[in-house]
Design a protein around this motif. Structure first.
Motif, PDB file in Angstrom:
ATOM      1  N   ASN A  57      43.707  49.662  32.441  1.00  0.00           N
ATOM      2  CA  ASN A  57      43.251  49.313  33.780  1.00  0.00           C
ATOM      3  C   ASN A  57      43.494  47.844  34.093  1.00  0.00           C
ATOM      4  OD1 ASN A  57      42.380  51.868  34.528  1.00  0.00           O
ATOM      5  ND2 ASN A  57      40.309  51.559  33.700  1.00  0.00           N
ATOM      6  N   LEU A  58      43.265  46.983  33.088  1.00  0.00           N
ATOM      7  CA  LEU A  58      43.524  45.558  33.287  1.00  0.00           C
ATOM      8  C   LEU A  58      45.006  45.302  33.518  1.00  0.00           C
ATOM      9  CD1 LEU A  58      41.180  43.901  30.613  1.00  0.00           C
ATOM     10  CD2 LEU A  58      40.956  43.782  33.103  1.00  0.00           C
ATOM     11  N   MET A  59      45.868  45.984  32.763  1.00  0.00           N
ATOM     12  CA  MET A  59      47.306  45.842  32.974  1.00  0.00           C
ATOM     13  C   MET A  59      47.678  46.199  34.417  1.00  0.00           C
ATOM     14  SD  MET A  59      48.983  47.381  29.457  1.00  0.00           S
ATOM     15  CE  MET A  59      50.631  47.350  30.163  1.00  0.00           C
ATOM     16  N   TYR A  60      47.085  47.273  34.931  1.00  0.00           N
ATOM     17  CA  TYR A  60      47.395  47.721  36.291  1.00  0.00           C
ATOM     18  C   TYR A  60      46.824  46.754  37.333  1.00  0.00           C
ATOM     19  CZ  TYR A  60      47.215  50.512  40.544  1.00  0.00           C
ATOM     20  OH  TYR A  60      47.350  50.942  41.835  1.00  0.00           O
ATOM     21  N   ASN A  61      45.558  46.388  37.174  1.00  0.00           N
ATOM     22  CA  ASN A  61      44.885  45.568  38.178  1.00  0.00           C
ATOM     23  C   ASN A  61      45.451  44.154  38.276  1.00  0.00           C
ATOM     24  OD1 ASN A  61      43.103  47.588  39.025  1.00  0.00           O
ATOM     25  ND2 ASN A  61      41.630  47.102  37.389  1.00  0.00           N
ATOM     26  N   PHE A  62      45.916  43.621  37.128  1.00  0.00           N
ATOM     27  CA  PHE A  62      46.454  42.248  37.136  1.00  0.00           C
ATOM     28  C   PHE A  62      47.980  42.219  37.140  1.00  0.00           C
ATOM     29  CE2 PHE A  62      42.137  41.413  35.725  1.00  0.00           C
ATOM     30  CZ  PHE A  62      41.841  40.233  36.389  1.00  0.00           C
TER      31      PHE A  62
ATOM     32  N   VAL B 109      50.244  43.016  34.855  1.00  0.00           N
ATOM     33  CA  VAL B 109      50.783  42.329  33.672  1.00  0.00           C
ATOM     34  C   VAL B 109      51.244  43.354  32.638  1.00  0.00           C
ATOM     35  CG1 VAL B 109      49.413  40.235  33.952  1.00  0.00           C
ATOM     36  CG2 VAL B 109      48.458  42.148  32.641  1.00  0.00           C
ATOM     37  N   TYR B 110      52.176  42.917  31.830  1.00  0.00           N
ATOM     38  CA  TYR B 110      52.665  43.733  30.712  1.00  0.00           C
ATOM     39  C   TYR B 110      52.722  42.816  29.484  1.00  0.00           C
ATOM     40  CZ  TYR B 110      55.280  47.416  28.324  1.00  0.00           C
ATOM     41  OH  TYR B 110      55.668  48.405  27.470  1.00  0.00           O
ATOM     42  N   PRO B 111      51.583  42.668  28.763  1.00  0.00           N
ATOM     43  CA  PRO B 111      51.491  41.675  27.690  1.00  0.00           C
ATOM     44  C   PRO B 111      52.417  41.963  26.514  1.00  0.00           C
ATOM     45  CG  PRO B 111      49.313  42.375  28.414  1.00  0.00           C
ATOM     46  CD  PRO B 111      50.295  43.327  29.012  1.00  0.00           C
ATOM     47  N   ALA B 112      52.833  40.894  25.866  1.00  0.00           N
ATOM     48  CA  ALA B 112      53.746  41.012  24.720  1.00  0.00           C
ATOM     49  C   ALA B 112      53.130  41.816  23.588  1.00  0.00           C
ATOM     50  CB  ALA B 112      54.135  39.620  24.228  1.00  0.00           C
TER      51      ALA B 112
ATOM     52  N   LEU C 262      51.530  35.297  30.521  1.00  0.00           N
ATOM     53  CA  LEU C 262      50.858  35.965  31.636  1.00  0.00           C
ATOM     54  C   LEU C 262      50.715  35.076  32.860  1.00  0.00           C
ATOM     55  CD1 LEU C 262      48.076  38.163  29.998  1.00  0.00           C
ATOM     56  CD2 LEU C 262      50.514  38.607  30.330  1.00  0.00           C
ATOM     57  N   LEU C 263      50.862  33.762  32.670  1.00  0.00           N
ATOM     58  CA  LEU C 263      50.732  32.836  33.796  1.00  0.00           C
ATOM     59  C   LEU C 263      51.713  33.170  34.913  1.00  0.00           C
ATOM     60  CD1 LEU C 263      49.465  30.309  35.040  1.00  0.00           C
ATOM     61  CD2 LEU C 263      51.143  28.933  33.771  1.00  0.00           C
TER      62      LEU C 263
END
Length: 393
Positions: free
Chosen positions: A375-380, A382-385, A298-299
């Motif tokens: 919401n966290l995926m959208y706001n940051f 990111v698309y976590p593994a 995510l970095l």
């Protein structure tokens, strides 16, 4: 020996035969000594390549447990007395029989306390020392294990450069002990170690739950490296831990028909932790325990404009990525019906990678937590593994 006591002996051996069938994975050996006058004759039965082999009078033969006990009772008729020791991991059962009496005794293998107390000065140059606590994996009783996993010297002392590891694995056992006590006691607990490496943690947990807690368990170790899997197999063989299996396979490619009760992952690098969590969720594991390692994914992904002036500093950006990664992992576990707690596994002086995520399956899927996660995926951005693996699987 007289017929009456031979009949009593047979009854005790029937009980041992049932025990052998139920606890084969922790059986060690049977030693029997027949006596007549001053003469003694010894027999030994051990497991060799999953076969029971009995040596008596210089002759070794493959034999079933039923055949072995029939042989022992027939031989007993020719002697004045016998002494039989049935050994399991953590316990021995002794039977003595003669013309006067037949008796049986169960004995727990007791702790052997170390005569020497370790002092801070014994470990120069280390931040770790042996702690002033009642260890779960005790020096004395667990010596064979500690020596085999290279934490203890041959003369029974914790190695100077292994004190930190000893403290870490013992504290890990402490943190898991109460959680695993809640698992059903009438069945074998299947524990899956993802990214097991040399499987030190699995060996220690195997020892503790089998020999200390007297729970039936089976361990499965996964690692993509064939060399470390071969090493784990060798250690298991040396220790006589037959309730273990190891597979050289990528975590995401592992499949099983077993009901997995516990998934553990200790310092699996970067997205390997996500593979372990996803596998635990996929297998509907009762408990998932993870101590993540490095966080790289995510970095390079996340952006958050309200904190732009703060995150311009590389140290802050990296630390926030760590928090975001493990925070989102914990939230997605909640979304999948797990009661999640996050604790410091050990002191940050030992390692900065000291966060333990403990997840216990309690509920159906939590849609509110899932919405927060999205919401966290959208706001940051990111698309976590972990999310990706769950969708793929």
């Amino acid at each position: 020996m007289n017929k009456s006591n031979i009949s009593k002996l047979k009854l005790f051996l029937v009980g041992l035969e049932n025990r052998y069938a139920e606890n084969l994975s922790i059986f060690k050996d049977i030693n029997v000594v027949y006596s007549t006058g001053l003469k003694t004759f010894k027999g030994v039965a051990k497991i060799d390549n999953n076969l029971l082999k009995y040596n008596f009078n210089g002759v070794t033969k493959e034999i079933s447990i039923s055949e072995l006990f029939n042989t022992i009772t027939k031989e007993a008729e020719r002697y004045d007395s016998l002494s039989l020791i049935y050994s399991e991991r953590g316990e021995i059962i002794s039977i003595t029989a003669d013309n006067k009496n037949v008796s049986v005794k169960n004995t727990q293998i007791k702790d052997i306390e170390s005569n020497k107390k370790s002092k801070k000065d014994d470990f120069p140059g280390n931040t770790s020392t042996l702690l002033n606590r009642d260890y779960y994996i005790k020096v004395g009783k667990a010596d064979a294990l500690l020596k085999e996993i290279n934490i203890m010297t041959k003369d029974g002392k914790i190695k100077n450069d292994k004190v930190r590891k000893y403290n870490q694995i013992d504290h890990y056992v402490e943190l898991l002990s109460e959680i695993l006590d809640d698992l059903p006691r009438n069945k074998t607990i299947n524990i899956l170690d993802c990214g097991c490496g040399k499987s030190y943690l699995s060996f220690v947990l195997n020892y503790y739950f089998t020999e200390v807690k007297k729970r039936k368990c089976h361990f499965i170790g996964l690692d993509y490296s064939k060399s470390v899997i071969d090493s784990s197999k060798k250690i298991a063989q040396n220790l006589g831990y037959r309730n273990m299996e190891f597979h050289a396979v990528d975590i995401k490619d592992y499949k099983t028909d077993k009901n997995i009760n516990v998934v553990i992952s200790l310092h699996a690098c970067d997205t390997a932790t996500d593979m372990a969590l996803a596998l635990g969720i996929k297998l509907d594991s009762d408990i998932i325990i993870s101590v993540p390692c490095c966080h790289k994914e995510l970095l390079s992904q996340y952006k958050y404009d309200p904190l732009k002036s703060v995150l311009k500093h590389g140290v802050f950006k990296t630390r926030f990525a760590d928090i975001l990664t493990d925070g989102m992992r914990s939230l997605l576990l909640e979304a999948k019906g797990y009661d999640v707690s996050v604790v410091e596994y050990i002191s940050p002086l030992e390692t900065p990678k000291n966060i333990m995520i403990k997840a216990i399956k309690k509920y159906d899927e939590n849609t509110e937590a899932m919405d927060e996660y999205m919401n966290l995926m959208y706001n940051f951005n990111v698309y976590p593994a972990l999310y990706s693996y769950l969708n793929e699987w």
